[in-house]
Design a protein around this motif. Structure first.
Motif, PDB file in Angstrom:
ATOM      1  N   LEU A   7       0.824  -1.210   0.000  1.00  0.00           N
ATOM      2  CA  LEU A   7       0.000   0.000   0.000  1.00  0.00           C
ATOM      3  C   LEU A   7       0.857   1.259   0.000  1.00  0.00           C
ATOM      4  O   LEU A   7       0.559   2.232  -0.681  1.00  0.00           O
ATOM      5  N   ARG A   8       1.926   1.232   0.758  1.00  0.00           N
ATOM      6  CA  ARG A   8       2.780   2.411   0.910  1.00  0.00           C
ATOM      7  C   ARG A   8       3.492   2.790  -0.381  1.00  0.00           C
ATOM      8  O   ARG A   8       3.945   3.920  -0.524  1.00  0.00           O
ATOM      9  N   LEU A   9       3.576   1.881  -1.328  1.00  0.00           N
ATOM     10  CA  LEU A   9       4.244   2.162  -2.601  1.00  0.00           C
ATOM     11  C   LEU A   9       3.324   2.827  -3.618  1.00  0.00           C
ATOM     12  O   LEU A   9       3.778   3.348  -4.624  1.00  0.00           O
ATOM     13  N   ARG A  10       2.039   2.821  -3.360  1.00  0.00           N
ATOM     14  CA  ARG A  10       1.069   3.370  -4.312  1.00  0.00           C
ATOM     15  C   ARG A  10       0.891   4.876  -4.135  1.00  0.00           C
ATOM     16  O   ARG A  10       0.960   5.401  -3.044  1.00  0.00           O
ATOM     17  N   GLU A  11       0.629   5.544  -5.257  1.00  0.00           N
ATOM     18  CA  GLU A  11       0.331   6.956  -5.244  1.00  0.00           C
ATOM     19  C   GLU A  11      -1.118   7.146  -4.846  1.00  0.00           C
ATOM     20  O   GLU A  11      -1.978   6.370  -5.266  1.00  0.00           O
ATOM     21  N   VAL A  12      -1.415   8.181  -4.067  1.00  0.00           N
ATOM     22  CA  VAL A  12      -2.784   8.458  -3.642  1.00  0.00           C
ATOM     23  C   VAL A  12      -3.276   9.691  -4.399  1.00  0.00           C
ATOM     24  O   VAL A  12      -2.642  10.751  -4.345  1.00  0.00           O
ATOM     25  N   ILE A  13      -4.393   9.540  -5.121  1.00  0.00           N
ATOM     26  CA  ILE A  13      -4.923  10.613  -5.957  1.00  0.00           C
ATOM     27  C   ILE A  13      -6.372  10.889  -5.579  1.00  0.00           C
ATOM     28  O   ILE A  13      -7.177   9.969  -5.441  1.00  0.00           O
ATOM     29  N   ASN A  14      -6.701  12.181  -5.449  1.00  0.00           N
ATOM     30  CA  ASN A  14      -8.060  12.609  -5.153  1.00  0.00           C
ATOM     31  C   ASN A  14      -8.824  12.722  -6.472  1.00  0.00           C
ATOM     32  O   ASN A  14      -8.460  13.515  -7.340  1.00  0.00           O
ATOM     33  N   VAL A  15      -9.899  11.950  -6.634  1.00  0.00           N
ATOM     34  CA  VAL A  15     -10.663  11.957  -7.885  1.00  0.00           C
ATOM     35  C   VAL A  15     -11.491  13.239  -8.051  1.00  0.00           C
ATOM     36  O   VAL A  15     -11.929  13.540  -9.160  1.00  0.00           O
ATOM     37  N   VAL A  16     -11.696  13.998  -6.986  1.00  0.00           N
ATOM     38  CA  VAL A  16     -12.472  15.232  -7.066  1.00  0.00           C
ATOM     39  C   VAL A  16     -11.740  16.282  -7.904  1.00  0.00           C
ATOM     40  O   VAL A  16     -12.325  16.935  -8.752  1.00  0.00           O
TER      41      VAL A  16
END
Length: 85
Positions: A7-16
């Motif tokens: 999980l820590r390797l993934r980028e987090v993106i806000n879809v809004v």
């Protein structure tokens, strides 16, 4: 099964707004139920400091996570919740 380290390797993106929110710093786990309550992120673009040198962390409740993909985690946040450490 998904590992926390994965999980820590993934980028987090806000879809809004399509904005990158930053890397996962920590995961809030409900130990009694064995569930994840929230993801805690370091804000994108480096460290943001407020008064007294405290860093603002972005807290994303589990309910706001739309999809966990191979490379990214998509979240839906109208307003970003900060946690001062």
């Amino acid at each position: 099964m998904l590992k926390v380290s994965d999980l820590r390797l993934r980028e987090v993106i806000n879809v809004v707004d399509g904005r990158r929110l930053g890397p996962i710093k920590d995961i809030d786990i409900d130990v009694e139920n064995g569930t994840i309550r929230a993801l805690v992120l370091n804000p994108e673009g480096g460290r943001m400091f407020r008064m007294f040198g405290r860093q603002e962390d972005i807290v994303i409740p589990w309910e706001n996570i739309n999809k966990i993909g191979i490379d990214v985690i998509l979240v839906e946040l109208e307003q970003i919740a900060y946690n001062y450490q």
